[in-house]
Design a protein around this motif. Structure first.
Motif, PDB file in Angstrom:
ATOM      1  N   PRO A  84    -104.442  15.251 -60.667  1.00  0.00           N
ATOM      2  CA  PRO A  84    -105.258  15.121 -59.575  1.00  0.00           C
ATOM      3  C   PRO A  84    -104.772  15.605 -58.300  1.00  0.00           C
ATOM      4  O   PRO A  84    -103.323  15.591 -58.154  1.00  0.00           O
ATOM      5  N   VAL A  85    -105.517  15.817 -57.206  1.00  0.00           N
ATOM      6  CA  VAL A  85    -105.133  16.208 -55.838  1.00  0.00           C
ATOM      7  C   VAL A  85    -104.106  15.140 -55.062  1.00  0.00           C
ATOM      8  O   VAL A  85    -104.881  13.988 -55.171  1.00  0.00           O
ATOM      9  N   PRO A  86    -103.067  15.332 -54.878  1.00  0.00           N
ATOM     10  CA  PRO A  86    -102.422  14.140 -54.174  1.00  0.00           C
ATOM     11  C   PRO A  86    -102.671  13.971 -52.794  1.00  0.00           C
ATOM     12  O   PRO A  86    -102.846  14.983 -52.010  1.00  0.00           O
ATOM     13  N   ARG A  87    -103.206  12.823 -52.889  1.00  0.00           N
ATOM     14  CA  ARG A  87    -103.776  12.348 -51.510  1.00  0.00           C
ATOM     15  C   ARG A  87    -103.665  11.029 -51.144  1.00  0.00           C
ATOM     16  O   ARG A  87    -103.431  10.108 -52.129  1.00  0.00           O
ATOM     17  N   PRO A  88    -104.034  10.476 -49.932  1.00  0.00           N
ATOM     18  CA  PRO A  88    -104.042   8.788 -49.631  1.00  0.00           C
ATOM     19  C   PRO A  88    -105.130   8.489 -50.568  1.00  0.00           C
ATOM     20  O   PRO A  88    -105.953   8.897 -50.796  1.00  0.00           O
ATOM     21  N   PRO A  89    -104.698   7.172 -51.013  1.00  0.00           N
ATOM     22  CA  PRO A  89    -105.841   6.130 -51.783  1.00  0.00           C
ATOM     23  C   PRO A  89    -107.109   6.256 -50.834  1.00  0.00           C
ATOM     24  O   PRO A  89    -106.918   5.900 -49.782  1.00  0.00           O
ATOM     25  N   THR A  90    -108.035   6.446 -51.725  1.00  0.00           N
ATOM     26  CA  THR A  90    -109.483   6.297 -50.890  1.00  0.00           C
ATOM     27  C   THR A  90    -110.152   5.479 -52.016  1.00  0.00           C
ATOM     28  O   THR A  90    -109.826   5.188 -52.985  1.00  0.00           O
ATOM     29  N   ARG A  91    -111.525   5.239 -51.725  1.00  0.00           N
ATOM     30  CA  ARG A  91    -112.579   4.609 -52.807  1.00  0.00           C
ATOM     31  C   ARG A  91    -112.967   5.577 -53.703  1.00  0.00           C
ATOM     32  O   ARG A  91    -113.114   5.013 -54.698  1.00  0.00           O
ATOM     33  N   ARG A  92    -112.782   6.797 -53.747  1.00  0.00           N
ATOM     34  CA  ARG A  92    -113.191   7.595 -54.627  1.00  0.00           C
ATOM     35  C   ARG A  92    -111.738   8.145 -55.418  1.00  0.00           C
ATOM     36  O   ARG A  92    -111.041   8.538 -54.582  1.00  0.00           O
ATOM     37  N   PRO A  93    -111.991   8.480 -56.606  1.00  0.00           N
ATOM     38  CA  PRO A  93    -110.795   8.963 -57.236  1.00  0.00           C
ATOM     39  C   PRO A  93    -110.551  10.628 -56.949  1.00  0.00           C
ATOM     40  O   PRO A  93    -111.584  11.055 -56.604  1.00  0.00           O
ATOM     41  N   ALA A  94    -109.439  10.932 -56.758  1.00  0.00           N
ATOM     42  CA  ALA A  94    -108.995  12.182 -56.297  1.00  0.00           C
ATOM     43  C   ALA A  94    -109.500  13.335 -57.608  1.00  0.00           C
ATOM     44  O   ALA A  94    -109.235  13.012 -58.766  1.00  0.00           O
ATOM     45  N   PRO A  95    -109.959  14.355 -57.201  1.00  0.00           N
ATOM     46  CA  PRO A  95    -110.314  15.221 -58.404  1.00  0.00           C
ATOM     47  C   PRO A  95    -109.159  15.982 -58.741  1.00  0.00           C
ATOM     48  O   PRO A  95    -108.201  16.056 -58.361  1.00  0.00           O
ATOM     49  N   SER A  96    -109.325  16.781 -59.792  1.00  0.00           N
ATOM     50  CA  SER A  96    -108.306  17.688 -60.583  1.00  0.00           C
ATOM     51  C   SER A  96    -107.785  18.761 -59.545  1.00  0.00           C
ATOM     52  O   SER A  96    -108.818  19.183 -58.954  1.00  0.00           O
ATOM     53  N   ILE A  97    -106.915  19.434 -59.528  1.00  0.00           N
ATOM     54  CA  ILE A  97    -106.636  20.412 -58.758  1.00  0.00           C
ATOM     55  C   ILE A  97    -107.474  21.745 -59.272  1.00  0.00           C
ATOM     56  O   ILE A  97    -107.987  22.318 -58.597  1.00  0.00           O
ATOM     57  N   ARG A  98    -107.812  21.725 -60.603  1.00  0.00           N
ATOM     58  CA  ARG A  98    -108.476  22.654 -61.144  1.00  0.00           C
ATOM     59  C   ARG A  98    -110.009  22.761 -60.353  1.00  0.00           C
ATOM     60  O   ARG A  98    -110.411  23.511 -59.831  1.00  0.00           O
ATOM     61  N   TRP A  99    -110.484  21.319 -60.398  1.00  0.00           N
ATOM     62  CA  TRP A  99    -111.633  21.253 -59.800  1.00  0.00           C
ATOM     63  C   TRP A  99    -111.816  21.562 -58.274  1.00  0.00           C
ATOM     64  O   TRP A  99    -112.930  22.244 -57.911  1.00  0.00           O
ATOM     65  N   ALA A 100    -110.619  21.123 -57.750  1.00  0.00           N
ATOM     66  CA  ALA A 100    -110.584  21.378 -56.244  1.00  0.00           C
ATOM     67  C   ALA A 100    -110.695  22.752 -55.909  1.00  0.00           C
ATOM     68  O   ALA A 100    -111.225  23.502 -55.030  1.00  0.00           O
ATOM     69  N   LEU A 101    -109.957  23.648 -56.673  1.00  0.00           N
ATOM     70  CA  LEU A 101    -109.661  24.822 -56.519  1.00  0.00           C
ATOM     71  C   LEU A 101    -111.148  25.695 -56.638  1.00  0.00           C
ATOM     72  O   LEU A 101    -111.458  26.458 -55.935  1.00  0.00           O
ATOM     73  N   VAL A 102    -111.641  25.388 -57.835  1.00  0.00           N
ATOM     74  CA  VAL A 102    -113.054  26.040 -58.247  1.00  0.00           C
ATOM     75  C   VAL A 102    -114.170  25.716 -57.105  1.00  0.00           C
ATOM     76  O   VAL A 102    -114.826  26.544 -56.659  1.00  0.00           O
ATOM     77  N   HIS A 103    -113.934  24.409 -56.651  1.00  0.00           N
ATOM     78  CA  HIS A 103    -114.986  24.123 -55.625  1.00  0.00           C
ATOM     79  C   HIS A 103    -114.695  24.733 -54.493  1.00  0.00           C
ATOM     80  O   HIS A 103    -115.619  25.315 -53.552  1.00  0.00           O
ATOM     81  N   MET A 104    -113.356  24.984 -53.875  1.00  0.00           N
ATOM     82  CA  MET A 104    -112.992  25.861 -52.593  1.00  0.00           C
ATOM     83  C   MET A 104    -113.511  27.259 -52.866  1.00  0.00           C
ATOM     84  O   MET A 104    -113.775  27.831 -51.915  1.00  0.00           O
ATOM     85  N   ILE A 105    -113.087  27.729 -54.344  1.00  0.00           N
ATOM     86  CA  ILE A 105    -113.850  29.167 -54.278  1.00  0.00           C
ATOM     87  C   ILE A 105    -115.369  29.341 -53.878  1.00  0.00           C
ATOM     88  O   ILE A 105    -115.603  30.272 -53.308  1.00  0.00           O
ATOM     89  N   GLU A 106    -116.064  28.506 -54.750  1.00  0.00           N
ATOM     90  CA  GLU A 106    -117.358  28.630 -54.733  1.00  0.00           C
ATOM     91  C   GLU A 106    -117.830  28.145 -52.986  1.00  0.00           C
ATOM     92  O   GLU A 106    -118.598  28.971 -52.494  1.00  0.00           O
ATOM     93  N   GLU A 107    -117.164  27.197 -52.471  1.00  0.00           N
ATOM     94  CA  GLU A 107    -117.569  26.964 -51.035  1.00  0.00           C
ATOM     95  C   GLU A 107    -117.243  27.926 -50.001  1.00  0.00           C
ATOM     96  O   GLU A 107    -117.929  28.785 -49.150  1.00  0.00           O
ATOM     97  N   THR A 108    -116.059  28.480 -50.199  1.00  0.00           N
ATOM     98  CA  THR A 108    -115.645  29.572 -49.265  1.00  0.00           C
ATOM     99  C   THR A 108    -116.457  30.668 -49.520  1.00  0.00           C
ATOM    100  O   THR A 108    -116.656  31.588 -48.785  1.00  0.00           O
TER     101      THR A 108
END
Length: 162
Positions: free
Chosen positions: A118-142
């Motif tokens: 998971p992407v390391p980050r402060p605890p929130t109400r939602r679980p952190a996405p995987s690094i893979r998901w975060a990278l793919v999401h940022m590639i498509e968004e950017t």
């Protein structure tokens, strides 16, 4: 107005691992959109060029918020508001803030063990996405917004290319 042409930069040649490919393409897109905004003239860089209110500087301001939310765990209360850069901020300010956010996000990624973590980050109400998901999401968004930026920059001052 005569069009200014920048030399297009081809897609990156990366290492062969999944991480190298994903990070290489994300870095390429990040550089592309920052280059598209750099040097854009005021106040045209803030001019809404679509009925939905999209402007060139606002796209980079929005991507800064997306990077912060995705990799740094910052909460965004109003996503629509992220599409307008503060009036007091210059083009150089917004570009610098984006580049600083990207450097912070890269530092987080550098410390990650693998794409399934998971992407390391402060605890929130939602679980952190995987690094893979975060990278793919940022590639498509950017990538999506870099395409918008190509058109908006040409409409702003005629500049085309990367």
């Amino acid at each position: 107005m005569p069009a200014a042409h920048r030399r297009d930069t081809p897609p990156p040649r990366t290492g062969s691992s999944e991480t190298e490919v994903l990070r290489g393409f994300l870095g390429y897109l990040r550089d592309s959109i920052a280059a598209k905004v750099e040097g854009a003239p005021e106040p045209q860089v803030r001019t809404y060029r679509t009925p939905s209110g999209t402007n060139l500087l606002g796209l980079l301001h929005h991507l800064t918020a997306v990077e912060r939310a995705t990799f740094l765990g910052e909460e965004v209360a109003d996503w629509q508001a992220t599409f307008d850069a503060p009036a007091a901020d210059s083009v150089a300010d917004v570009v610098a803030r984006y580049r600083e956010t990207v450097a912070r996000a890269d530092a987080v990624l550098d410390g990650c063990a693998g794409l399934d973590a998971p992407v390391p980050r402060p605890p929130t109400r939602r679980p952190a996405p995987s690094i893979r998901w975060a990278l793919v999401h940022m590639i498509e968004e950017t990538g999506r917004h870099a395409g918008h930026a190509d058109i908006l920059r040409e409409l702003t001052d005629g500049t085309t290319g990367r």
